[in-house]
Design an enzyme around this catalytic site. Structure first.
Site, mmCIF file in Angstrom:
data_model
loop_
_atom_site.group_PDB
_atom_site.id
_atom_site.type_symbol
_atom_site.label_atom_id
_atom_site.label_comp_id
_atom_site.label_asym_id
_atom_site.label_seq_id
_atom_site.Cartn_x
_atom_site.Cartn_y
_atom_site.Cartn_z
ATOM 1 N N LYS A 196 -2.219 -2.244 10.443
ATOM 2 C CA LYS A 196 -2.996 -1.120 10.879
ATOM 3 C C LYS A 196 -3.048 -1.193 12.649
ATOM 4 C CE LYS A 196 -6.456 -3.081 8.752
ATOM 5 N NZ LYS A 196 -7.790 -3.404 8.008
ATOM 6 N N ASP A 231 -12.062 -7.777 3.438
ATOM 7 C CA ASP A 231 -13.321 -6.465 3.378
ATOM 8 C C ASP A 231 -13.515 -5.894 2.105
ATOM 9 O OD1 ASP A 231 -10.766 -5.200 3.533
ATOM 10 O OD2 ASP A 231 -11.396 -3.596 4.925
HETATM 11 C C1 BGC Z 1 -5.052 -4.847 4.995
HETATM 12 C C2 BGC Z 1 -6.292 -5.290 4.087
HETATM 13 C C3 BGC Z 1 -7.554 -4.599 4.272
HETATM 14 C C4 BGC Z 1 -7.239 -3.028 4.374
HETATM 15 C C5 BGC Z 1 -8.510 -2.433 4.432
HETATM 16 C C6 BGC Z 1 -4.991 -3.209 5.088
HETATM 17 O O1 BGC Z 1 -4.256 -3.144 6.214
HETATM 18 O O2 BGC Z 1 -3.923 -5.318 4.824
HETATM 19 O O3 BGC Z 1 -6.480 -6.878 4.348
HETATM 20 O O4 BGC Z 1 -8.194 -4.918 3.130
HETATM 21 O O5 BGC Z 1 -6.347 -2.588 5.263
HETATM 22 O O6 BGC Z 1 -9.140 -2.597 5.656
#
Ligand code: BGC
Length: 493
Positions: A196, A231
């Site tokens: 992200k 999460d």
């Molecule tokens: C992460 C996950 C997370 C999801 C939602 C992803 O980029 O790898 O661990 O649960 O985003 O936040």
């Protein structure tokens, strides 16, 4: 958990996203010179993004197969299928004061809750949210964790009123950390990689709880991390506190992921891990799924230029961080090849991520005759001047990308249910099954949400899908992490 989308500024009357044919023909009839040249680009995009039922079925099957391969052995598939070490979920009997920290997107949240057991349940909850400065997202690990610990220390200082810590006890917190972590126990885990848009140096390969503990030490804060959770896992726990039928949790926000309740016998790679209840929660990390995705040249270019090329392809196709950017790339092509916005192409339109997913959602809510909101959003975000035909074309592009995303997300959910059903021999389908859902994309993009639900219904058929409840569990991950801190407390509760 991350919430990238804000509510669209003005949601006017709603236009059905399923009314494609009349809208397309309207577009064709009123096509001017500028849009005529862009039309083949739209047609190709719609073709490349198409998600007919057989394709969705293939996605669901591949998801189920990848889950199985990831459970067999570490590295067995794109899906990491991470053990959460959460073997027992909240029951409602939890009592006491618990904190939660939530780091996973553009915002960081701190929360405290006073739990009163079966009768009083949640006596009170308070939370604060701070946005993470952009530079910290690509700074050093110590800088990021110092920022978190200092926000937490300030929050703890304001404790009072109904929040009571019994004498002689340390404060306990759940830590929701929404990135792929290889858990080593319920209260420790190694960061595998950032996602992200985070690229903080010095954290991958480190124990996240140790990083936080060191930073809390530097702040002089005495707080014990009782549970480190993703999460999705926190959302599942938060929703399960109120509803025993919750078996799956999905996040559709900045990023995406899903977790579910799995039987211990169905996890060959477990080897020796004991669960008193015979069940445990698996964090799929489905954002890394890639098998059979309908990808366009725009997706491929965006991926190649990202900070994690070749990774998180499902996330890059269905989640809030990327949908607006894919649309922007299509619009650049239409502007360059089709002169959609006239001769001049503003620099803003050529700036990566200038168009956010909240923008494209807002544009799709505009049902005014002249698409005035579409025009002003386009102008503000990308600097382009647009006539009515160009605006109609832009809305079609948004719809194409949202439709593909929503339908693929729906197919992913069906893949998980399918895998659970195959192993449980008939006890998953045919009874009430709740999927707890959170994230700004799902919450604030009505068309996306409808596409998702339609895909689930198409894949499962009317009878089976009538038992599947997709329930919005807003901000359930905060309280969920606090509940898991309670369930894993070192003190009796
Ligand atoms: C992460 C996950 C997370 C999801 C939602 C992803 O980029 O790898 O661990 O649960 O985003 O936040």
């Amino acid at each position: 958990m991350s919430t990238v989308l804000n509510p669209p500024p003005t949601v006017r009357s709603f236009r059905s996203p399923t009314s494609r044919s009349p809208r397309v023909s309207m577009l064709l009839r009123s096509t001017t010179l500028s849009t005529a040249a862009a039309l083949p680009i739209l047609t190709k995009l719609q073709h490349d993004c198409a998600t007919p039922l057989p394709l969705l079925r293939n996605i669901a099957d591949n998801m189920a197969a990848d889950m199985r391969a990831g459970l067999a052995v570490d590295g067995g598939s794109d899906l990491k299928m991470i053990l959460s070490y959460v073997d027992c979920l909240p029951t409602g009997h939890e009592r006491g004061l618990f904190y939660a920290l939530d780091l996973g997107g553009t915002n960081f949240r701190v929360l405290r809750t006073q739990l009163g057991g079966r009768d009083e349940r949640v006596i009170d909850t308070e939370f604060e949210q701070v946005s993470i400065p952009q530079d910290l997202m690509s700074g050093t690990s110590d800088e990021l964790f110092d920022f978190i610990a200092s926000a937490l220390a300030k929050f703890v200082k304001k404790e009072g009123g109904k929040f009571v810590l019994p004498n002689g006890r340390s404060r306990e917190t759940g830590f929701t950390f929404s990135f792929p972590v290889k858990q080593t126990s319920i209260d420790s885990g190694i960061l595998i990689k950032w996602t992200k848009g985070f690229s903080v140096s010095g954290t991958p390969g480190k124990d996240i709880v140790a990083c936080l503990n060191e930073a809390m030490g530097r702040q002089g804060l005495d707080m014990r991390v009782s549970a480190l959770v993703n999460d999705t896992v926190a959302t599942l726990a938060g929703a399960r506190y109120w509803d025993d039928d919750v078996m799956v949790a999905v996040i559709l926000g900045t990023g995406t992921n899903a977790c579910y309740v799995e039987s211990v016998e169905a996890i060959p790679k477990l080897q020796g891990h004991k669960s008193t209840y015979g069940k445990t929660i698996i964090n799929t990390e489905w954002g890394a799924f890639s098998n059979g995705l309908p990808l366009t040249e725009y997706d491929k270019a965006m991926d190649a230029e990202s900070i994690n090329p070749g990774e998180q392809l499902y996330e890059k196709t269905i989640s809030g961080m990327y949908l607006g950017e894919i649309v922007r790339r299509v619009l650049v092509r239409m502007a360059e090849t089709g002169s959609l916005f006239g001769k001049h192409i503003p620099e803003k339109l050529q700036t990566p991520f200038a168009l956010g997913t909240p923008n494209i959602s807002s544009m799709q809510q505009d049902t005014s005759e002249d698409l005035e909101a579409v025009g002003s959003i386009l102008y503000e975000a990308t600097g382009v001047d647009s006539n009515l035909d160009a605006r109609k074309m832009v809305v079609e592009v948004c719809d194409t990308i949202a439709k593909r995303g929503g339908r693929l997300a729906g197919a992913g959910i069906v893949g998980i249910l399918q895998k659970m059903e195959e192993d449980s021999k008939g006890v998953v389908f045919g009874k009430r099954m709740v999927v707890a859902m959170d994230g700004g994309l799902y919450e604030h993009y009505p068309q996306y949400k409808r596409y998702l639900k339609n895909a689930v219904a198409e894949l499962l058929g009317p009878e089976l899908s009538s038992h599947v409840v997709i329930e919005h569990s807003k901000d359930g991950s905060g309280i969920g992490a606090a509940l898991l801190a309670a369930t894993n407390s070192i003190y009796e509760h």
